[in-house]
Design an enzyme around this catalytic site. Sequence first.
Site, PDB file in Angstrom:
ATOM      1  N   ASP A 327       0.836  -1.202   0.000  1.00 32.39           N
ATOM      2  CA  ASP A 327       0.000   0.000   0.000  1.00 32.39           C
ATOM      3  C   ASP A 327       0.868   1.249   0.000  1.00 32.39           C
ATOM      4  O   ASP A 327       2.051   1.220   0.316  1.00 32.39           O
ATOM      5  CB  ASP A 327      -0.954   0.015   1.201  1.00 32.39           C
ATOM      6  CG  ASP A 327      -0.248   0.289   2.513  1.00 32.39           C
ATOM      7  OD1 ASP A 327       0.862  -0.242   2.695  1.00 32.39           O
ATOM      8  OD2 ASP A 327      -0.798   1.021   3.350  1.00 32.39           O
ATOM      9  N   GLU A 328       0.253   2.355  -0.391  1.00 31.79           N
ATOM     10  CA  GLU A 328       0.863   3.683  -0.352  1.00 31.79           C
ATOM     11  C   GLU A 328       2.229   3.729  -1.043  1.00 31.79           C
ATOM     12  O   GLU A 328       3.174   4.362  -0.566  1.00 31.79           O
ATOM     13  CB  GLU A 328       0.947   4.165   1.107  1.00 31.79           C
ATOM     14  CG  GLU A 328      -0.438   4.307   1.733  1.00 31.79           C
ATOM     15  CD  GLU A 328      -0.424   4.754   3.185  1.00 31.79           C
ATOM     16  OE1 GLU A 328      -1.444   5.294   3.623  1.00 31.79           O
ATOM     17  OE2 GLU A 328       0.598   4.547   3.866  1.00 31.79           O
ATOM     18  N   VAL A 329       2.334   3.045  -2.191  1.00 32.74           N
ATOM     19  CA  VAL A 329       3.554   3.110  -2.996  1.00 32.74           C
ATOM     20  C   VAL A 329       3.600   4.471  -3.689  1.00 32.74           C
ATOM     21  O   VAL A 329       2.602   4.929  -4.255  1.00 32.74           O
ATOM     22  CB  VAL A 329       3.586   1.970  -4.031  1.00 32.74           C
ATOM     23  CG1 VAL A 329       4.832   2.066  -4.894  1.00 32.74           C
ATOM     24  CG2 VAL A 329       3.524   0.624  -3.317  1.00 32.74           C
TER      25      VAL A 329
END
Length: 550
Positions: A327-329
Site C-alpha cells: 500500500d501507499e507506494v
Amino acid sequence: MLVAMLLHVLLLSGPQQARADSEAPMVWPRPASLSHGACNGGSPLGLAGAQLQVRVLSGQADEATAYVEAALQAALPEWGCGIEAGPAATGPTISVVIANASCTQPSCYSHENDESYSLQIDEAGAITIAAAEIFGANWALSTLSSLANGTCGLTCLPIEVEDTPRFGHRGVLVDTARHWFSVEDLKRKILDPMHATKMNVLHWHVYDSQSQPLELRFDPRLWLPYSKEQRFTQEDAREVVRYAFARGIRVLPEFDLPGHTAIFGKADPGLVDCLDYLPWDGTGVPNVMANQPPAGQLKPDQAGLASQLLDEMMELFPNSIISSGADEVNFNCWNNATVVAQNASDYPQFQEKMVRKLAGFQEQVAATINGAGRTMAVWDESYGTWNFSGTPALPRGSVLLSWLDTNNTAAMTDAGYNVVWMPWRRLYLDCGLGTPTSPPNWCAPLNNWTTIYLANPLETFNATSGDPSRLLGAEVATWSEHIVPSILDYVVWPRAAALAERLWSPEKDTQWCDTAPPQLNSEGVDYCAPAKTYKGVDLTFDNLVDPKEV
C-alpha cells in the site's frame, strides 16, 4: 488482571446487562444459544482444581489432548482460579470430546476450520464439552471465563450453550514499528484479551519506515530496531506464535513491500529511492514523496531482496496467509524524486510506466508467497487503484485487506478475491489520537464503541452483488504513531470487544444499538453513547500517558 477487568466491564456494566436479568449468566461474545436454570442464590459450583478428560474420535489424539490441556491452563486465571488442574486435583470433571483432530498445528489453522462447540453443565456439576475441532474446545473454555466472571465458580445450573462463529477471521492489527511493544505487552495486553473475547487473528505489522525490529539472518544489517532493548529475536517471534496458538489465535505477519521500507536505507542507501528526501510532503502538497516521514522505499529492482526476506520469514511464521502490504507506494519517489503533477499532459504515460514497475515487483512477491504454498494478502490499492485484478501481480484467491475502497468489497469477492474488511473510518483504533503538542491525527474523530459495534462487513452485499463466502471477516487496526506501551490496552480494549461480538454472534443478536432505546448500564449511562470521561477523568492523551514515553 486486564482480562478480569475487561470481562467485568463487558458483562456487569455493558450492553448485555441492559438486556438481561441481572443475575442471569452472560457470555461475551453472545453465543448462538444459551439456556440456564434458576438463579436462586444457591451455592456456586467451584471450578478450582478442575480435572480434565479428553477423548478424540479421529486424528492426532496425543497432540489434541496436549492442546486442550494447555488451553485449560491458559483459561484458569481468566476463571479466577489458580493453576490447580492435574492428577491430584479435586474439582469438577471437564469431559471434552473432539470429533476431528486432524489439525493440531498453526500451519493448518485458518478461517476454514470449524470452531463450533457445545457446553453442558448439569446440576450435579459435571461439565461436558463437545467440539468439532480443538479450536471449539478452546472457545468453550473461554466461555467458562465469562460464566465464572472472575469468581472461579458457576451459578444458575444447569447451563447449556450451543455456539459457532459468524465469521472465521476476527482480528486485531498491531503495529510494532512506529512504537515498539514487548513480547509481554503483546501477550498480556493483546493476546490474553483476544482469547477472552474469541478474537482469533493477530495481524502483526512487523516493520515500517521508522524501524525494523525483527531479526533477519539472511542480511543482519536489515535488523534495525530503535535500540537493542526494543527488538524481537526470531525466538521471540516463535514464542508469540506459540502463545497465540495455545489460545486459539493465529499470527498473520505483514511485511509491507515495496512501500514503507525507508528503514532499509539505513543499512544500505543503494536499496532505497528518495531516502530521507525533504520536504517529504512537497511543502504543502500532500504525499509527494511519502505518506509520512521518513521518505524512501525499496527500488523497483529490489524484488529479489523482498523474496529473500519473505522466504526467511515464512520459515518463521507458519500462517497460511502472509501479507506483503503493497500500500501507499509512491511513484514520484521512483522517478528520481521528481514530481509529475497529476494535471500534467504526460501524467497518464508516467502513471502507466510506474504501474508496470510496481506490477513487476509484486508479481515476484506473489510468486514467492504462492510458491511456498501460502496465500498473499495485500491492501486494497492493488485492486482499486492499480487495477491488478486478474493479473499475476494479484492472483485470484489472494486476500484483499479492504481499508480504502470499502464500497467495492462485494465486487472484490465477485472478482474471485477473499476479503478482510478494515474500513479506516470505523475500525481504526488510532483515529482521533494526538499528543500533548499536536492535534488529533488525520482520521479524527475517535471511532467509538458504537461506531465499531454497528460496523457491518456485509453492508455492500445484496442478492445480486457479492459472494459472502469470500468475506472472511474483519479487523480493528492499531497503528502506533500515537500509541505507547502504557496505553496500548486502553486504546484497544474494550472497543475491539465490540467487533468481537459483531463477528462472532448471530447477526440478529447484534442490532441493539440502532434498534433499541438507550442501553443503560448499572450507573444509568447510555452504553451506546461515546465515552468522554471515566470516573470523572477526561479520556485524553494527556491524562493517560506517562510523559516519559512520549
